[in-house]
Design a protein around this motif. Structure first.
Motif, PDB file in Angstrom:
ATOM      1  N   THR A 261       0.659  -1.470   8.329  1.00 20.73           N
ATOM      2  CA  THR A 261      -0.522  -0.703   7.909  1.00 20.73           C
ATOM      3  C   THR A 261      -1.587  -0.576   8.993  1.00 20.73           C
ATOM      4  O   THR A 261      -2.370   0.366   8.968  1.00 20.73           O
ATOM      5  CB  THR A 261      -1.167  -1.366   6.666  1.00 20.73           C
ATOM      6  N   THR A 315       2.346  -5.763   2.623  1.00 18.63           N
ATOM      7  CA  THR A 315       1.389  -6.657   1.966  1.00 18.63           C
ATOM      8  C   THR A 315       1.579  -8.131   2.292  1.00 18.63           C
ATOM      9  O   THR A 315       0.673  -8.927   2.091  1.00 18.63           O
ATOM     10  CB  THR A 315       1.487  -6.494   0.433  1.00 18.63           C
ATOM     11  N   LYS A 316       2.747  -8.525   2.762  1.00 17.61           N
ATOM     12  CA  LYS A 316       3.069  -9.941   2.932  1.00 17.61           C
ATOM     13  C   LYS A 316       3.728 -10.198   4.280  1.00 17.61           C
ATOM     14  O   LYS A 316       4.323  -9.304   4.900  1.00 17.61           O
ATOM     15  CB  LYS A 316       4.029 -10.413   1.830  1.00 17.61           C
ATOM     16  N   ASP A 333       0.052 -13.795   2.016  1.00 18.46           N
ATOM     17  CA  ASP A 333      -0.584 -12.549   1.604  1.00 18.46           C
ATOM     18  C   ASP A 333      -1.541 -12.095   2.706  1.00 18.46           C
ATOM     19  O   ASP A 333      -2.483 -12.817   3.072  1.00 18.46           O
ATOM     20  CB  ASP A 333      -1.343 -12.745   0.291  1.00 18.46           C
ATOM     21  N   GLU A 335      -3.818  -9.677   2.890  1.00 18.64           N
ATOM     22  CA  GLU A 335      -5.203  -9.372   2.537  1.00 18.64           C
ATOM     23  C   GLU A 335      -6.005 -10.631   2.202  1.00 18.64           C
ATOM     24  O   GLU A 335      -7.087 -10.851   2.732  1.00 18.64           O
ATOM     25  CB  GLU A 335      -5.239  -8.408   1.348  1.00 18.64           C
ATOM     26  N   PRO A 362       6.896  -2.690  -1.058  1.00 18.16           N
ATOM     27  CA  PRO A 362       6.349  -3.705  -0.150  1.00 18.16           C
ATOM     28  C   PRO A 362       6.499  -5.139  -0.662  1.00 18.16           C
ATOM     29  O   PRO A 362       6.268  -6.084   0.092  1.00 18.16           O
ATOM     30  CB  PRO A 362       4.868  -3.323  -0.056  1.00 18.16           C
ATOM     31  N   ASN A 363       6.893  -5.294  -1.916  1.00 16.36           N
ATOM     32  CA  ASN A 363       7.038  -6.632  -2.482  1.00 16.36           C
ATOM     33  C   ASN A 363       8.492  -7.063  -2.624  1.00 16.36           C
ATOM     34  O   ASN A 363       8.787  -8.051  -3.300  1.00 16.36           O
ATOM     35  CB  ASN A 363       6.341  -6.723  -3.844  1.00 16.36           C
ATOM     36  N   GLU A 384       5.764 -10.942  -4.643  1.00 20.70           N
ATOM     37  CA  GLU A 384       4.590 -11.178  -5.476  1.00 20.70           C
ATOM     38  C   GLU A 384       4.844 -12.306  -6.466  1.00 20.70           C
ATOM     39  O   GLU A 384       4.092 -13.275  -6.542  1.00 20.70           O
ATOM     40  CB  GLU A 384       4.202  -9.895  -6.217  1.00 20.70           C
TER      41      GLU A 384
END
Length: 675
Positions: A261, A315-316, A333, A335, A362-363, A384
């Protein structure tokens, strides 16, 4: 003469016929078909669960590519029909694409770009695969020349271009090539165009999301890997340099993965400021690193004093930590910068490979997990919820043979260095501590030494060597030490056998022999065999020269008998890298030292029988290393003292199932006779 169990491509010396009972005993252990090289299917399938993987079809010699659509599917669909043709062929990499275009602009849907080796020489070529329903209808185009080595296939995200490294220029150095997959120029050669000339061993990393940058690694040695960023449009190269006292980052390994990202962020795997490879956030703009797992820095979010590697989704970061020989997983994680550990049941504890993250979800991640009790099974992990689900089509039936779970011990070597070793015993000893085993059991011992040397013995299913078959058929103990020079225990430990310290690792085995005699009374110290392959084969030969009076026999595969001739004849593309590890034989002082420590220079000290095995197409350790040692041992100790196993169409690693099976059965016959 070889028995009918031994394939025609194998010549043997002194090996007796394999009896029906021998074959029956072995069949209990050889049925498993591990799954390897898991990768998500192309995003155009619009199915985030779909994967490709590699396994061996029933009745085939080698592995093929299969496809499965979901974790629930019980059967996988075979995709390739390329191997099992009576040679040591192997599919190394498989990169699915949506389509490409031929020279006339005609669209060709599906399939993949892959690398395949022809006959065990490990000269992997680039091929375009258009799969069919059977071995008659698939199409296979060779894009690089036989006898050249191609690595690191990378396809741009828009799938217009292919990048790869190849040694076609001089057989030694790996240069960067680019080939158009779409809108291909009429004058472009089949292999594409060399766009960057390099000296040494270079491989490719990832391409970033907007197809502007490509990671390139210069593999100088086991201890030093430099990371460079290649600007695809301009051809400019920029080295990633971490802040240290040495601007050249000497002795530092740097690998990386682009953020999904943020175009300014790279997640590095590096041993910067640490003995261990750790995960570090790196800003391309500021050139500043920020540690995630580096154990020596107080600002680290999750300090882990073991080797770690990271795999990135949007995301991870999935962190794989190799803790004392076993893999543990953590989900970081990006974020919130919080970390959760993935719960892997104790019964599944083992080795993780082929980790990948989904482009569609993304998970979602996948990985292959194997243990001493289970061959490679592919799992889906929800990043997640951290829920694990096996792909049922890759789940093997429950192991039918007995399984002895290894016990980890540590012993002191000659200089006080602590050496870890895994001890394999028959299943009846499961749940019993080593200190509680009856002293009068007196099990024979096989000391198994891994290759590398910058590698690590880890508890795994190990279908190539069938350790459980050895342990239970011979009712013996196998001890697998990670002597100095092994990876997994820090940079200093890995470098502790470099150059003139080479024989210190052999001394580690001498200390193990002492430890067996003094601290393991349930073992028979008068019945010990040394065994190893590749660098472990050198260790075996070296142990024969140093410890013949303490060993009953030895089993070596693809071992180095003469450091000088090995370095002069190993494949051109490997020589510089190996000189960094072992020493430069062109230097007169080092040449004299290498000659002195070569097993062949002390062959007169060998007084025990030896089983020797080698592939005739071996380009890492040439077949001549086997021949020169075998001939002298036969002359010195008598022809009957050497059993030999020589395989055509095989190289450093035996790829054909029948050859691999025959080798391990012949090893057991040898150990039954001499141990």
């Amino acid at each position: 003469m070889a028995s009918s169990f031994i394939p025609e491509c194998v010549d043997t010396i002194n090996v007796p016929d394999v009896s029906p009972q021998d074959i029956q005993d072995f069949s209990v252990f050889e049925g498993a078909k591990p799954c390897h090289m898991a990768t998500f299917a192309h995003k155009s399938c619009n199915n985030p669960e779909a994967i490709y993987f590699r396994t061996r079809p029933e009745g085939s010699e080698s592995e093929e590519i299969y496809h499965v659509a979901s974790t629930h599917d019980l059967e996988a669909i075979r995709v390739t029909y390329l191997t099992g043709k009576g040679k040591g062929n192997v599919i190394d990499t498989y990169t699915p694409i949506e389509y490409d275009e031929d020279i006339h602009g005609k669209r060709r849907d599906g399939g993949a770009i892959c690398t395949i080796d022809a006959n065990g020489e490990e000269f992997f070529q680039v091929f375009r695969l258009l799969p069919g329903a059977d071995d008659q209808s698939h199409q296979l185009e060779s894009w690089t020349a036989p006898g050249t080595l191609s690595r690191s296939i990378r396809v741009t995200h828009d799938e217009s271009k292919l990048f790869y490294m190849c040694n076609a220029r001089n057989g030694k150095d790996m240069d960067l090539y680019m080939r158009h997959l779409r809108n291909r120029p009429a004058d472009e050669p089949e292999h594409g165009t060399m766009i960057l000339e390099r000296n040494g061993q270079w491989v490719l990393g990832q391409i970033n999301n907007d197809d502007s940058q490509l990671m390139m690694y210069n593999t100088v040695s086991a201890s030093k890997i430099d990371l460079w960023l290649y600007e695809i449009k301009t051809g400019e190269l920029e080295k990633v340099v971490l802040p240290t006292d040495d601007d050249n980052n000497a002795g530092i390994r740097i690998l990386g993965r682009f953020s999904k990202t943020d175009p300014n962020i790279i997640y590095l795997t590096t041993n910067w400021k640490s003995e261990y490879t750790s995960i570090v956030i790196y800003s391309i703009d500021t050139k500043l690193p920020r540690p995630i797992t580096t154990p020596t820095l107080k600002e680290s979010i999750l300090p882990i004093a073991w080797p770690c590697h990271g795999f990135v989704s949007a995301t991870k970061i999935l962190i794989d930590a190799k803790v004392d020989g076993y893999d543990e997983l953590y989900a970081f994680d990006i974020e919130s910068e919080t970390v959760k550990k993935v719960d892997i049941p104790e019964s599944m504890k083992g080795q993780i490979s082929s980790v990948g993250t989904s482009e569609l979800d993304p998970n979602l991640a996948i990985f292959t997990l194997d243990s001493v009790a289970s061959p490679g099974v592919i799992y889906q992990l929800n990043l997640e919820s951290l829920q694990l689900k096996p792909y049922k089509a890759t789940s093997a039936s429950k192991t039918q043979h007995p399984v002895g779970f290894p016990k980890l011990v540590r012993y002191k070597s000659f200089d006080g260095l602590e050496i870890p070793a895994f001890v394999y015993l028959p299943a009846k000893y499961n749940g019993i501590s080593i200190d509680s085993i009856a002293a009068d059991d007196k099990l024979p011992v096989v000391i198994y030494m891994h290759g590398g040397p910058a590698s690590q013995h880890t508890p795994a299913y190990n279908p190539r060597l069938y350790l459980q078959y050895f342990v239970h058929t011979l009712n013996c103990c196998i001890i697998a030490p990670n002597v100095r020079g092994s990876s997994g225990y820090g940079k200093t430990y890995m470098e502790a056998d470099d150059g003139v310290k080479r024989e210190d690792s052999v001394k580690d085995i001498g200390s193990l022999l002492d430890y067996i005699s003094s601290d393991m009374p349930f073992l028979d110290s008068s019945r010990i065999a040394a065994m190893g392959r590749s660098y472990g084969g050198y260790m075996t030969l070296a142990c024969m020269t140093h410890f013949s009076h303490r060993l009953k026999c030895a089993v070596e595969t693809c071992g180095i008998s003469n450091w000088v001739t090995f370095l002069e004849t190993t494949a051109d593309h490997r020589r510089a890298h190996r000189r960094h590890e072992y020493g430069d034989e062109s230097d007169p002082v080092m040449r004299e030292f290498l000659h002195k420590i070569s097993p062949i220079s002390s062959v007169d000290k060998i007084t025990i029988p030896c089983f020797m095995s080698h592939g005739r197409n071996d380009t890492r350790v040439p077949f001549s290393e086997f021949e020169q040692m075998k001939d002298i041992l036969q002359k010195n100790n008598g022809a009957d003292s050497v059993w030999a196993f020589m395989a055509d169409n095989e190289g450093h690693i035996y790829r054909q199932k029948s050859v691999s099976d025959a080798q391990v059965v012949c090893m057991v016959l040898f150990l039954k006779h001499f141990l």
